[in-house]
Structures are given as structure tokens and as C-alpha cells.
Design a protein around this motif. Structure first.
Motif, PDB file in Angstrom:
ATOM      1  N   TYR A 129       0.888  -1.154   0.000  1.00  0.00           N
ATOM      2  CA  TYR A 129       0.000   0.000   0.000  1.00  0.00           C
ATOM      3  C   TYR A 129       0.935   1.215   0.000  1.00  0.00           C
ATOM      4  N   VAL A 240      -2.666   0.540  -4.343  1.00  0.00           N
ATOM      5  CA  VAL A 240      -2.090  -0.803  -4.193  1.00  0.00           C
ATOM      6  C   VAL A 240      -1.097  -1.049  -5.328  1.00  0.00           C
ATOM      7  N   TYR A 307      -6.155  -3.580  -9.442  1.00  0.00           N
ATOM      8  CA  TYR A 307      -4.772  -3.504  -8.930  1.00  0.00           C
ATOM      9  C   TYR A 307      -3.761  -3.754 -10.053  1.00  0.00           C
TER      10      TYR A 307
END
Ligand SMILES: [Fe+2]
Length: 338
Positions: A129, A240, A307
Motif C-alpha cells: 500500500y 495498491v 490492482y
């Protein structure tokens, strides 16, 4: 059903109707998974098959409990996250081989235990993160986390938590003890604060400006973003990034199943395991739990898909489990959590 009721019903089955336990249409699941994630799946299974599911949930000690219960254990199967926990059950001698051509075919080979000892059911990745505001790069390697350029900028939960233990074990399997120790020292030197909290708190601390990047599992960000209004600002402040090992892929871990050694309802347990790999169940894992389905034809949840394309590291998970003790010892040796 209470533990005693389960034990009693198993005992009665043994005393009164030897061999007929499977005909009662039940299966007894011992589970380390969060009840609220698991129950919708089990309810759907019961609806499809008329097999009643009794669950015993705990956060630790279930292998020991099965061991203590011995031949009278009502446990049919154990559901857990983390490959090391699957291996723990094997090492405790409380399991038997799962004979299922369905699982053998449906579950990708890297996610099988040795000789049918366990099977993975769903997958998650351990990723980065990063602050949207302060981190411009959108590719990173695990090796790079020890680079002094991140000094004072990384947040992480305890190095002994099973999620980090598996990542460090994978590092150990790839690079060996000396390089892993050096890497752990480098990573520790880059930490903004003592390892603490859970994966969500890592996002919280990035949002608060305490650190720029953190290490966390894929599903937490999606949950905060899509389902947890009070934590949405933590997701909003972070992105992410899917890291890879140098020359490898992204570290993944599993939820999976083992079959209990004395399972009184063995056939039903295998039915449930196979059902968990059905398209319907795999969709539920993807959309309700935000996990990566292991059945290739099942689509990812859109938040997870956003992501980027996950390229799971090719190291077999059983191999990672073999390095977990060495990784844990190094975490202590470098004083990672101190
Ligand atoms: Fe988790």
C-alpha cells in the motif's frame, strides 16, 4: 452445535450406528476463518446439497484440539488461511490424505499439499500500500524494501504474524539465510515505527503521514474501499502496488482445507471441499471475500482486478511452508519487532 454436542453426536454415531455417520447428512467443520465470511458459503452449500454444516470456530489451537479429541473427534475437516497452518495440521498428525480427482484437477498444482495432504481453495497476495500523494513509483520489488531510500518510510505489522512469516519464508526459500537476514535488517532499518497493528492500520498510518508505504494483503484495501465507509479515507489516500521478487512474481498465500484423520463424515467433507472449488463458491470468494479464486474461469472482483495483473510467484506454497521456522528465527535474531 456446541463442542460437547458434537462430541456426543459423534460418540452416539460410533456406539449406535457404526459406519452410518455419513448417512446423517452432516459435516463438522473446524474453522480458523472469520465466521461472517464463511457462513454465506456454508449456507449455500447446505442449500445445494441438504448436508448440514456444524462449525467450530477459533483463532488458535484447533489442531491441538483435534489431537486431544483423538479417535472420537467429531472434526471432519479444518478450514484455515495460511499455508504454514495447513502444514501445522499435517505435522500434528491430525489429518489424512484427501482423495479427490475433482480437487486434483481443479486446484492448480502449486497450491496442492504434498501427496493430497491439503488443497488451496482461495488466494490472496501480500502487496504494497503506497501513499498516492508521496509515492510516484508504481512498480517495486520485495528486495527493494531494504534499500535505504525508504529509510523511515515503511510501516508493517509484526514480523511474526503469519502473513509476514510466509513472505519472509518465501524470501528465505529464494535467497537463503544470509541474504534474508541482511534484507530483514535493511527492512527493519527502514521502518517508520515499531511493527504494530494489522494491515488496515498500515493504510491508516500512511493516510496519517506516518509512513509512505506498507506491506499488506490484497483484500483489506478492497474491503476498506468498497464496504467500510469509516475507513474509506484510508483507501482514498493509498494505492495498491503489486510487488514482485527480482526475477519472480508476487508472493501469494492461500486459504485451504485438510481432512481430519478420524473424520466421521469423510464423504461429506470431501463433497464440501469439492463444492468450495465450484464456480458458484469461487464467485463468492471473489466477490464477497475479495480473494483471488483458484478456479481459472472465475472472474476477479473489479476492485481487485483494478490492482493490475497478478503474476503469482512460482514457488510452490508447500516449499514456502518448509522455510517458515527459519524465517521466524531470523525475525527474532534481528530483533525485527523490538
Ligand atoms: Fe486477514
Amino acid at each position: 452445535m456446541s463442542h460437547r454436542a458434537l462430541a456426543l453426536s459423534a460418540l452416539c454415531a460410533v456406539l449406535l450406528a457404526p459406519g452410518l455417520a455419513a448417512a446423517q447428512g452432516e459435516v463438522n467443520v473446524y474453522s480458523y476463518r472469520e465466521q461472517k465470511l464463511l457462513q454465506p458459503l456454508l449456507d449455500a452449500f447446505t442449500k445445494d446439497t441438504n448436508i448440514k454444516v456444524n462449525v467450530i470456530s477459533a483463532s488458535s489451537g484447533l489442531e491441538q484440539r483435534i489431537k486431544t479429541e483423538g479417535a472420537n473427534s467429531p472434526a471432519d475437516m479444518l478450514l484455515t488461511v495460511d499455508v504454514a497452518r495447513l502444514q501445522d495440521a499435517i505435522d500434528n498428525g491430525v489429518t489424512q490424505k484427501i482423495e479427490s480427482p475433482v480437487l486434483e484437477k481443479a486446484v492448480p498444482k502449486n497450491y496442492h499439499g504434498p501427496d493430497g495432504a491439503w488443497y488451496g481453495i482461495s488466494m490472496r497476495a501480500r502487496v504494497i500500500y503506497a501513499s498516492k500523494e508521496r509515492v510516484k513509483q508504481d512498480a517495486i520489488t520485495y528486495e527493494e524494501l531494504a534499500d535505504p531510500k525508504w529509510k523511515g518510510k515503511i510501516c508493517i505489522r509484526s514480523g511474526q504474524h503469519m502473513y509476514n512469516n510466509a513472505l519472509f519464508a518465501a524470501y528465505h526459500a529464494k535467497h537463503g539465510p544470509a541474504k534474508t537476514e541482511e534484507w530483514l535488517k535493511g527492512l527493519k532499518a527502514n521502518l517508520a515505527q515499531k511493527p504494530s497493528g494489522g494491515d488496515r492500520e498500515t493504510a491508516r498510518d500512511i493516510a496519517a503521514g506516518k509512513c509512505d508505504i506498507g506491506i499488506a494483503n490484497t483484500y483489506y484495501w478492497a474491503l476498506m474501499n468498497d464496504k467500510e465507509a469509516e475507513r474509506k479515507p484510508w483507501a482514498d489516500a493509498t494505492k495498491v502496488v503489486l510487488p514482485t521478487f527480482q526475477g519472480g512474481g508476487t508472493h501469494v498465500n492461500l486459504s485451504g482445507v485438510v481432512l481430519a484423520k478420524h473424520a466421521p463424515n469423510k464423504a461429506n467433507a470431501i463433497k464440501l471441499m469439492e463444492w468450495l472449488m465450484s464456480e458458484k463458491a469461487q464467485h463468492m470468494y471473489a466477490d464477497m471475500n475479495y480473494e483471488y479464486p483458484l478456479l481459472s474461469e472465475v472472474k476477479l472482483n473489479p476492485t481487485i482486478a483494478a490492482y493490475g495483473t497478478l503474476k503469482p510467484d512460482s514457488l510452490p506454497l508447500a516449499e514456502i511452508a518448509r522455510h517458515k521456522k527459519a524465517a521466524a528465527a531470523l525475525v527474532d535474531k534481528v530483533g525485527f519487532d523490538n
